[in-house]
Design an enzyme around this catalytic site. Sequence first.
Site, PDB file in Angstrom:
ATOM      1  N   MET A 194     -64.161 -52.881 -44.215  1.00  0.00           N
ATOM      2  CA  MET A 194     -63.259 -53.355 -43.169  1.00  0.00           C
ATOM      3  C   MET A 194     -61.944 -53.806 -43.807  1.00  0.00           C
ATOM      4  O   MET A 194     -61.214 -54.612 -43.229  1.00  0.00           O
ATOM      5  CB  MET A 194     -63.911 -54.496 -42.374  1.00  0.00           C
ATOM      6  CG  MET A 194     -65.166 -54.023 -41.650  1.00  0.00           C
ATOM      7  SD  MET A 194     -65.564 -55.001 -40.201  1.00  0.00           S
ATOM      8  CE  MET A 194     -65.776 -56.597 -40.925  1.00  0.00           C
ATOM      9  N   GLY A 195     -61.639 -53.286 -45.004  1.00  0.00           N
ATOM     10  CA  GLY A 195     -60.394 -53.651 -45.680  1.00  0.00           C
ATOM     11  C   GLY A 195     -60.503 -55.009 -46.341  1.00  0.00           C
ATOM     12  O   GLY A 195     -61.593 -55.506 -46.591  1.00  0.00           O
ATOM     13  N   LEU A 228     -59.824 -55.700 -49.384  1.00  0.00           N
ATOM     14  CA  LEU A 228     -60.710 -55.302 -50.484  1.00  0.00           C
ATOM     15  C   LEU A 228     -60.661 -56.265 -51.668  1.00  0.00           C
ATOM     16  O   LEU A 228     -59.604 -56.784 -52.023  1.00  0.00           O
ATOM     17  CB  LEU A 228     -60.338 -53.898 -50.962  1.00  0.00           C
ATOM     18  CG  LEU A 228     -60.411 -52.813 -49.883  1.00  0.00           C
ATOM     19  CD1 LEU A 228     -60.095 -51.452 -50.495  1.00  0.00           C
ATOM     20  CD2 LEU A 228     -61.764 -52.781 -49.204  1.00  0.00           C
ATOM     21  N   HIS A 229     -61.818 -56.512 -52.249  1.00  0.00           N
ATOM     22  CA  HIS A 229     -61.930 -57.347 -53.434  1.00  0.00           C
ATOM     23  C   HIS A 229     -62.816 -56.610 -54.443  1.00  0.00           C
ATOM     24  O   HIS A 229     -63.250 -55.474 -54.184  1.00  0.00           O
ATOM     25  CB  HIS A 229     -62.505 -58.721 -53.078  1.00  0.00           C
ATOM     26  CG  HIS A 229     -63.764 -58.651 -52.264  1.00  0.00           C
ATOM     27  ND1 HIS A 229     -64.942 -58.177 -52.764  1.00  0.00           N
ATOM     28  CD2 HIS A 229     -64.006 -58.973 -50.969  1.00  0.00           C
ATOM     29  CE1 HIS A 229     -65.862 -58.215 -51.832  1.00  0.00           C
ATOM     30  NE2 HIS A 229     -65.328 -58.689 -50.722  1.00  0.00           N
ATOM     31  N   HIS A 274     -65.943 -54.697 -53.252  1.00  0.00           N
ATOM     32  CA  HIS A 274     -65.768 -53.354 -52.686  1.00  0.00           C
ATOM     33  C   HIS A 274     -65.484 -52.338 -53.801  1.00  0.00           C
ATOM     34  O   HIS A 274     -65.992 -51.222 -53.782  1.00  0.00           O
ATOM     35  CB  HIS A 274     -64.567 -53.318 -51.734  1.00  0.00           C
ATOM     36  CG  HIS A 274     -64.705 -54.196 -50.539  1.00  0.00           C
ATOM     37  ND1 HIS A 274     -63.997 -55.359 -50.377  1.00  0.00           N
ATOM     38  CD2 HIS A 274     -65.481 -54.079 -49.436  1.00  0.00           C
ATOM     39  CE1 HIS A 274     -64.315 -55.913 -49.225  1.00  0.00           C
ATOM     40  NE2 HIS A 274     -65.222 -55.168 -48.629  1.00  0.00           N
ATOM     41  N   GLY A 325     -73.094 -53.220 -50.488  1.00  0.00           N
ATOM     42  CA  GLY A 325     -73.374 -54.375 -51.333  1.00  0.00           C
ATOM     43  C   GLY A 325     -74.693 -55.022 -50.948  1.00  0.00           C
ATOM     44  O   GLY A 325     -75.016 -55.137 -49.767  1.00  0.00           O
ATOM     45  N   GLN A 385     -77.866 -56.604 -43.568  1.00  0.00           N
ATOM     46  CA  GLN A 385     -77.121 -55.397 -43.186  1.00  0.00           C
ATOM     47  C   GLN A 385     -77.665 -54.175 -43.933  1.00  0.00           C
ATOM     48  O   GLN A 385     -77.863 -53.107 -43.344  1.00  0.00           O
ATOM     49  CB  GLN A 385     -75.639 -55.591 -43.492  1.00  0.00           C
ATOM     50  CG  GLN A 385     -74.832 -54.310 -43.398  1.00  0.00           C
ATOM     51  CD  GLN A 385     -73.341 -54.542 -43.513  1.00  0.00           C
ATOM     52  OE1 GLN A 385     -72.723 -55.003 -42.569  1.00  0.00           O
ATOM     53  NE2 GLN A 385     -72.743 -54.206 -44.644  1.00  0.00           N
ATOM     54  N   SER A 439     -64.344 -61.207 -48.517  1.00  0.00           N
ATOM     55  CA  SER A 439     -63.005 -61.253 -47.919  1.00  0.00           C
ATOM     56  C   SER A 439     -62.737 -62.629 -47.334  1.00  0.00           C
ATOM     57  O   SER A 439     -61.600 -63.032 -47.158  1.00  0.00           O
ATOM     58  CB  SER A 439     -62.894 -60.233 -46.794  1.00  0.00           C
ATOM     59  OG  SER A 439     -63.387 -59.012 -47.222  1.00  0.00           O
TER      60      SER A 439
END
Length: 285
Positions: free
Chosen positions: A30-31, A33-34, A37, A147, A153, A186
Amino acid sequence: MHISRTISDIREQVQAFRAKGETVGLVTTMGALHEGHLSLVSEARTAHDRVVATIFVNPTQFGNASDLENYPRTEVEDIAKLEAAGGDVVFIPEVAEIYPAGDETFVETTRLANMLHGLVRPGHFRGVATVVTKLFNIVQADAAYFGEKDYQQLQVIRRMVRDLHIPISIRGVATVREPDGLAMSSRNVRLSGEDRIAARVLSQALDHAETVVASSTDVTTLSNQIASIIASEPRARLKGLDITEATSLGPISGPIDRPIAIMLSVAFGDGASEVLLIDQREITP
Ligand code: PAF
């Protein structure tokens, strides 16, 4: 790196790779990014000829409008990071591309979605399963990387892929951590200075769990010990602590004699600036 904004364009890109006999790894995001990701991109890079990433802030997995609105959007920086990490294509669709007007189809893992974090975030895992199914259908990659931090999830996605016979392999990737142990997320950028320091209590509690499970304990003792470690940090509020069987997320009680999953959610800050952090650990006694 190529930027695709439409389904037809991303499909063309992937078909061109396939025509050359190349394999494709997918990293959905979902952007914002770290390193977490980017570690997924690196894993995909080592295993596949091509890496496709997606950036889509998925509205159906947010419980309230302000959480969706406040979600960090850093597209320019994200594209640069993906390119540096070795991405070949990034798919950045608009909401209407993914959820066409009048759409009415959802995907739900009925048990796994409605337990644990699913109880505090109703509809969240249905939104995740739905968008991930759509992205799998759109990109048609060989494997997708997720992850392990988002443990529930990951189990939801594995179950959904198995149940719906989706032809993709799901790879779980270990959580990337800050030097003090805080799992990268995030949401970390929204923590105030003092809350950021206090947030290391999540990984400290999980480290403790690993030590005591290794020397044998039971579920109630472990649960009480984790809760009291979190309570020892005055800025932290324990929101969820679940100890389950690993993978199935089934209930477990008594002595810990098989692999378990510990899932923690802890809040910092108040009101609109509350930040909910999650962390998890799978431990084999
Ligand atoms: O983990 C995430 O970032 C999201 O839940 C995902 C898998 C990209 C679906 O929107």
